[in-house]
Design a protein around this motif. Structure first.
Motif, short mmCIF file in Angstrom:
data_model
loop_
_atom_site.label_atom_id
_atom_site.label_comp_id
_atom_site.label_asym_id
_atom_site.label_seq_id
_atom_site.Cartn_x
_atom_site.Cartn_y
_atom_site.Cartn_z
N ALA A 1 -7.68 -3.53 4.76
CA ALA A 1 -6.72 -4.62 4.83
C ALA A 1 -7.35 -5.94 4.37
O ALA A 1 -6.69 -6.77 3.72
N GLU B 1 -7.35 -5.88 0.65
CA GLU B 1 -6.01 -6.18 0.15
C GLU B 1 -5.76 -7.68 0.16
O GLU B 1 -5.18 -8.25 -0.78
N HIS B 2 -6.22 -8.36 1.22
CA HIS B 2 -6.08 -9.82 1.30
C HIS B 2 -6.85 -10.49 0.15
O HIS B 2 -6.34 -11.42 -0.49
N HIS C 1 -7.55 -9.23 -2.72
CA HIS C 1 -6.87 -8.92 -3.98
C HIS C 1 -5.76 -9.94 -4.27
O HIS C 1 -5.62 -10.42 -5.40
N ARG C 2 -5.01 -10.29 -3.24
CA ARG C 2 -3.93 -11.28 -3.43
C ARG C 2 -4.50 -12.69 -3.58
O ARG C 2 -3.97 -13.50 -4.34
N VAL D 1 -10.65 -6.32 -8.05
CA VAL D 1 -10.00 -7.12 -7.03
C VAL D 1 -9.40 -8.36 -7.69
O VAL D 1 -10.09 -9.09 -8.39
N ARG E 1 -5.58 -2.74 -9.28
CA ARG E 1 -5.82 -2.14 -7.97
C ARG E 1 -5.07 -0.83 -7.86
O ARG E 1 -3.86 -0.76 -8.06
N THR F 1 -4.64 2.41 -4.95
CA THR F 1 -4.56 2.42 -3.50
C THR F 1 -5.95 2.20 -2.91
O THR F 1 -6.90 2.91 -3.26
N VAL F 2 -6.07 1.21 -2.05
CA VAL F 2 -7.35 0.94 -1.40
C VAL F 2 -7.55 1.95 -0.29
O VAL F 2 -6.69 2.11 0.59
#
Length: 342
Positions: free
Chosen positions: A214, A217-218, A220-221, A271, A275, A277-278
């Motif tokens: 998670a 994912e943060h 990446h954004r 990143v 991407r 799926t992490v």
């Protein structure tokens, strides 16, 4: 590594500066840089003077004894206290007996033999690892008062030859009691890669308290405005005896335990841009295990078995040894070493 204006160089108070010790004239530059950082970190005259002595002695030792001697001067921070850390690496002749070499009067170069002895007396904390024929790595810290407990995590970065900015980065945080670490590698090298790495580090510190996947994912954004980076996040859970790990791109992770070396899985991707799926993976992480994470500017050609006793040294010295022997000059390089602390 570029010229250094020791009176006005923000790198000194950010990631620190590496100095290449080729001749005796560089010793003065190193000492002035140490004095400048002491002032900027708020050390008083006594501790600032101690730092200047340690920096000058380390630099002099590298000039006299070392091959390819490098010295890093950077801030050290712990529990809202600021100090200074110095890490010296060389591939010189090494020492057969480190303990004897730290005693006053011991010399291999016809000097008074007070160099390592002075370093030990003036430092708040010192760790030295040396192998005959392989070289020496020395880590020293100077604090304004009593030294804090030695860190269980340490990282080192070094820019590509000819560059001042390093496109690799690392970070450490505690999120709701969980210790998490990051290693990132901005695409390419130079200033734009450094911008991507700094953005990843900043986003990591601001990320919600969540598992590694998670957090990734943060990131990446958060860094989509940059050229992107390879990155990996690890969470050390000594209570469960586990290491949780998620990575995208060419960051290598390894768990060292006894003579075992286990590689960690990172998924393909960038990143901030590309991407898949992490995925997050769990690995056994016994209490005496050690995590090593490295960017692709560091090869996998090092073997722990080649360094007797190294696994029990400080994370700074382990990272410095790997960086010295496995980093390539044509790319930025980063090594992070972590142990679990119950």
């Amino acid at each position: 590594m570029g010229a250094v204006d020791v009176n006005d160089d923000d790198r000194l108070v950010d990631e620190g500066v590496w100095f290449q010790l080729d001749d005796a004239g560089t010793v003065g530059t190193v000492r002035r840089a140490a004095e400048s950082l002491a002032r900027r970190m708020g050390l008083d005259d006594v501790r600032g003077g101690a730092l200047a002595i340690v920096a000058a002695e380390l630099a002099s030792n590298l000039v006299k004894h070392a091959d390819n001697g490098l010295l890093l001067i950077r801030p050290a921070r712990a529990d809202r206290v600021a100090g200074v850390e110095l890490i010296a690496v060389d591939s010189g002749p090494g020492m057969t007996d480190v303990v004897s070499s730290t005693r006053d009067g011991h010399s291999t170069a016809g000097s008074l033999g007070i160099g390592l002895g002075a370093i030990g007396r003036q430092s708040s904390w010192l760790d030295v690892y040396s192998l005959p024929g392989r070289g020496t790595v020395t880590a020293a810290q100077i604090w304004p008062a009593e030294a804090p407990e030695p860190a269980d995590v340490a990282g080192l970065t070094r820019p590509m030859s000819g560059e001042q900015s390093c496109g690799d980065g690392f970070a450490v945080r505690t999120a709701e009691g969980r210790r998490q670490v990051l290693v990132c590698d901005g695409l390419g090298h130079g200033p734009l890669a450094a911008v991507a790495a700094r953005a990843a580090v900043h986003a990591f510190h601001l990320a919600p308290a969540a598992p590694p996947a998670a957090v990734l994912e943060h990131l990446h954004r958060a860094i989509s405005h940059t050229r992107g980076a390879a990155a990996a996040v690890a969470e050390l859970d000594p209570t469960a005896g586990l290491l949780r790990y998620a990575g995208l791109g060419n960051i290598s992770g390894t768990v060292l335990h006894d003579d075992d070396r286990r590689g960690l899985v990172s998924m393909p991707g960038i990143v901030g841009h590309q991407r898949r799926t992490v995925r997050e993976f769990d690995y056994p992480f016994p209490a005496d295990a050690c995590l090593v994470m490295q960017s692709d500017g560091v090869t996998d050609r090092w073997r722990l078995a080649d360094y007797p006793g190294l696994r029990f040294r400080s994370p700074q010295v382990i990272a410095g040894t790997i960086l010295r022997d496995a980093a390539v000059r044509r790319d930025d390089a980063c090594v992070l070493v972590a142990r679990a602390t119950p």
